[in-house]
Motif scaffolding. Structure first.
Motif, PDB file in Angstrom:
ATOM      1  N   LYS A  44       0.829  -1.202   0.000  1.00  0.00           N
ATOM      2  CA  LYS A  44       0.000   0.000   0.000  1.00  0.00           C
ATOM      3  C   LYS A  44       0.868   1.258   0.000  1.00  0.00           C
ATOM      4  N   SER A  45       1.923   1.248   0.792  1.00  0.00           N
ATOM      5  CA  SER A  45       2.825   2.402   0.846  1.00  0.00           C
ATOM      6  C   SER A  45       3.508   2.628  -0.502  1.00  0.00           C
ATOM      7  N   ARG A  46       3.903   1.522  -1.127  1.00  0.00           N
ATOM      8  CA  ARG A  46       4.562   1.630  -2.421  1.00  0.00           C
ATOM      9  C   ARG A  46       3.620   2.238  -3.457  1.00  0.00           C
ATOM     10  N   LEU A  47       2.376   1.775  -3.479  1.00  0.00           N
ATOM     11  CA  LEU A  47       1.408   2.305  -4.431  1.00  0.00           C
ATOM     12  C   LEU A  47       1.100   3.771  -4.144  1.00  0.00           C
ATOM     13  N   THR A  48       0.987   4.112  -2.871  1.00  0.00           N
ATOM     14  CA  THR A  48       0.732   5.507  -2.501  1.00  0.00           C
ATOM     15  C   THR A  48       1.888   6.394  -2.940  1.00  0.00           C
ATOM     16  N   THR A  49       3.096   5.905  -2.731  1.00  0.00           N
ATOM     17  CA  THR A  49       4.282   6.652  -3.141  1.00  0.00           C
ATOM     18  C   THR A  49       4.278   6.880  -4.653  1.00  0.00           C
ATOM     19  N   LEU A  50       3.809   5.882  -5.386  1.00  0.00           N
ATOM     20  CA  LEU A  50       3.779   5.988  -6.832  1.00  0.00           C
ATOM     21  C   LEU A  50       2.622   6.839  -7.348  1.00  0.00           C
ATOM     22  N   GLY A  51       1.649   7.123  -6.472  1.00  0.00           N
ATOM     23  CA  GLY A  51       0.535   7.977  -6.871  1.00  0.00           C
ATOM     24  C   GLY A  51      -0.762   7.257  -7.146  1.00  0.00           C
ATOM     25  N   ALA A  52      -0.835   5.967  -6.810  1.00  0.00           N
ATOM     26  CA  ALA A  52      -2.064   5.211  -7.030  1.00  0.00           C
ATOM     27  C   ALA A  52      -2.942   5.245  -5.781  1.00  0.00           C
ATOM     28  N   VAL A  53      -4.253   5.201  -5.983  1.00  0.00           N
ATOM     29  CA  VAL A  53      -5.209   5.135  -4.882  1.00  0.00           C
ATOM     30  C   VAL A  53      -5.714   3.699  -4.810  1.00  0.00           C
ATOM     31  N   THR A  54      -5.337   2.979  -3.762  1.00  0.00           N
ATOM     32  CA  THR A  54      -5.662   1.555  -3.624  1.00  0.00           C
ATOM     33  C   THR A  54      -7.166   1.336  -3.495  1.00  0.00           C
ATOM     34  N   VAL A  55      -7.663   0.288  -4.171  1.00  0.00           N
ATOM     35  CA  VAL A  55      -9.076  -0.084  -4.070  1.00  0.00           C
ATOM     36  C   VAL A  55      -9.167  -1.448  -3.399  1.00  0.00           C
ATOM     37  N   GLY A  56      -9.088  -2.542  -4.168  1.00  0.00           N
ATOM     38  CA  GLY A  56      -9.174  -3.883  -3.604  1.00  0.00           C
ATOM     39  C   GLY A  56     -10.594  -4.229  -3.203  1.00  0.00           C
ATOM     40  N   ASP A  57     -11.392  -4.744  -4.138  1.00  0.00           N
ATOM     41  CA  ASP A  57     -12.777  -5.067  -3.831  1.00  0.00           C
ATOM     42  C   ASP A  57     -13.090  -6.518  -4.199  1.00  0.00           C
ATOM     43  N   THR A  58     -14.316  -6.960  -3.952  1.00  0.00           N
ATOM     44  CA  THR A  58     -14.731  -8.322  -4.234  1.00  0.00           C
ATOM     45  C   THR A  58     -15.136  -8.452  -5.702  1.00  0.00           C
ATOM     46  N   PRO A  59     -15.258  -9.681  -6.202  1.00  0.00           N
ATOM     47  CA  PRO A  59     -15.717  -9.853  -7.584  1.00  0.00           C
ATOM     48  C   PRO A  59     -17.072  -9.185  -7.846  1.00  0.00           C
ATOM     49  N   ALA A  60     -18.001  -9.300  -6.904  1.00  0.00           N
ATOM     50  CA  ALA A  60     -19.321  -8.689  -7.079  1.00  0.00           C
ATOM     51  C   ALA A  60     -19.230  -7.170  -7.112  1.00  0.00           C
ATOM     52  N   GLN A  61     -18.415  -6.597  -6.241  1.00  0.00           N
ATOM     53  CA  GLN A  61     -18.243  -5.146  -6.215  1.00  0.00           C
ATOM     54  C   GLN A  61     -17.572  -4.645  -7.493  1.00  0.00           C
ATOM     55  N   PHE A  62     -16.590  -5.389  -7.966  1.00  0.00           N
ATOM     56  CA  PHE A  62     -15.905  -4.999  -9.200  1.00  0.00           C
ATOM     57  C   PHE A  62     -16.862  -5.089 -10.392  1.00  0.00           C
ATOM     58  N   GLN A  63     -17.714  -6.111 -10.393  1.00  0.00           N
ATOM     59  CA  GLN A  63     -18.705  -6.250 -11.460  1.00  0.00           C
ATOM     60  C   GLN A  63     -19.621  -5.029 -11.509  1.00  0.00           C
ATOM     61  N   GLU A  64     -20.094  -4.582 -10.356  1.00  0.00           N
ATOM     62  CA  GLU A  64     -20.973  -3.420 -10.295  1.00  0.00           C
ATOM     63  C   GLU A  64     -20.241  -2.161 -10.746  1.00  0.00           C
TER      64      GLU A  64
END
Length: 333
Positions: free
Chosen positions: A292-312
């Motif tokens: 998470k720290s690495r992604l934040t440093t790179l400028g990405a906003v972490t999501v990480g959701d379930t298959p159903a949430q991603f489908q929606e």
């Protein structure tokens, strides 16, 4: 069939359905226990070193340790990720081939419904949305503009001479540039590349005037004096670029809608147990402090959701990009 046989059949049917459900769950559990038995391949449709590739490799590293099998990133570039997407859509639905995708999954189908061979919903099973990537408007330090307003003013004085690069036709950077043309009432020239990284190289060399680029992986270029930031697509000013106004401050709040996402999908028909295991391991990786720290440093906003949430999310994003493409007048190549 006699009436007595029919009565016996209907008395047994509920049990038969229950037995079938139990068997299916048992088979699913067996699949979950035995997968993966060999390396897993994650296909990326853009060049190595670009934002999508960088995040895919971070996740692959974590998931290799978690799964006990190598998770390999394979770049299949070209046609705004159509080549990679079509390849995965037709791969065996066994959990050993996944697509690390972006909004191109949806946009390609919107722009060219008669030419695209895959269906973004019918041919894929969503696993998890990994992150969102707010974008910056960047140019070479020697470019004679220091703000988004000055950039559009230059484009008005020199119609068609101002150029903007992108990772491919119909990609997030292209759509953002097209929207900028529409909102500002200017005419610029779009130049398509095979990935964000080669496009950025030409911006830094002055071959291309500017581009919209995800915050991930660009901070070092800015700090090293190779790029300057004209605007940023976050709700408020970002601590890494405190002098850069938001797109809303620059008078073009609609441009922030072009922030792309990156996530994982597998071929439709992949066993649910495998899809859920992949999603679980992705979410664990994204929740790790180091990742998470690495992604934040790179400028990405972490999501990480379930298959159903991603489908929606994908359904809603498809509607959103359809509106953007229509309002900006973007056409297929």
């Amino acid at each position: 069939m006699s009436q007595e046989t029919q009565r016996r059949y209907f008395r047994l049917s509920p049990f038969a359905f229950l037995l079938a459900a139990v068997c299916a769950l048992s088979a699913n559990a067996v699949v979950a226990q035995t997968w993966p038995a060999k390396p897993v391949r994650i296909v990326v449709g853009f060049a190595a070193g670009g934002p999508t590739d960088v995040i895919a490799r971070l996740l692959a590293q974590d998931m290799t340790a978690a799964l006990g099998q190598s998770v390999i990133v394979e770049n299949r570039t070209g046609a705004n990720a159509i080549i990679a997407t079509d390849f995965v859509a037709r791969a065996a639905p066994d959990g050993y081939t996944a697509l690390f995708s972006s909004l191109s999954l949806l946009v390609n189908a919107i722009l060219s419904p008669d030419k695209i061979k895959y269906d973004p919903f019918r041919d894929f099973a969503p696993v998890s949305n990994a992150a969102n990537l707010p974008m910056l408007v960047v140019t070479r330090p020697s470019t004679p503009v220091n703000s988004l307003r000055e950039l559009t003013a230059l484009a008005k004085r020199r119609p068609g001479e101002v150029t903007y690069g992108s990772a491919g036709h119909g990609g997030s950077a292209h759509l953002a540039g097209a929207m900028l043309e529409t909102l500002a009432g200017v005419k610029m020239t779009h130049i398509s590349f095979r990935g964000n990284a080669p496009a950025l190289i030409d911006v830094m060399s002055g071959q291309v005037t500017f581009m919209f680029y995800p915050m991930i992986g660009i901070a070092d270029h800015v700090a090293g004096g190779k790029l300057k930031v004209l605007a940023i697509g976050t709700p408020a000013r970002h601590p890494d670029y405190p002098a850069a106004p938001t797109m809303a401050e620059a008078g073009l709040p609609g441009l922030a809608e072009t922030a792309p996402w990156v996530g994982v999908l597998v071929p439709a028909g992949t066993p649910p147990a495998v899809v859920n295991r992949l999603s679980e391991e992705m979410r664990k990786s994204l929740a790790r402090h180091e990742t998470k720290s690495r992604l934040t440093t790179l400028g990405a906003v972490t999501v990480g959701d379930t298959p159903a949430q991603f489908q929606e999310f994908l359904k809603n994003d498809h509607e959103r990009w359809a509106r953007v493409i229509k309002s900006a007048g973007v056409k297929a190549e």
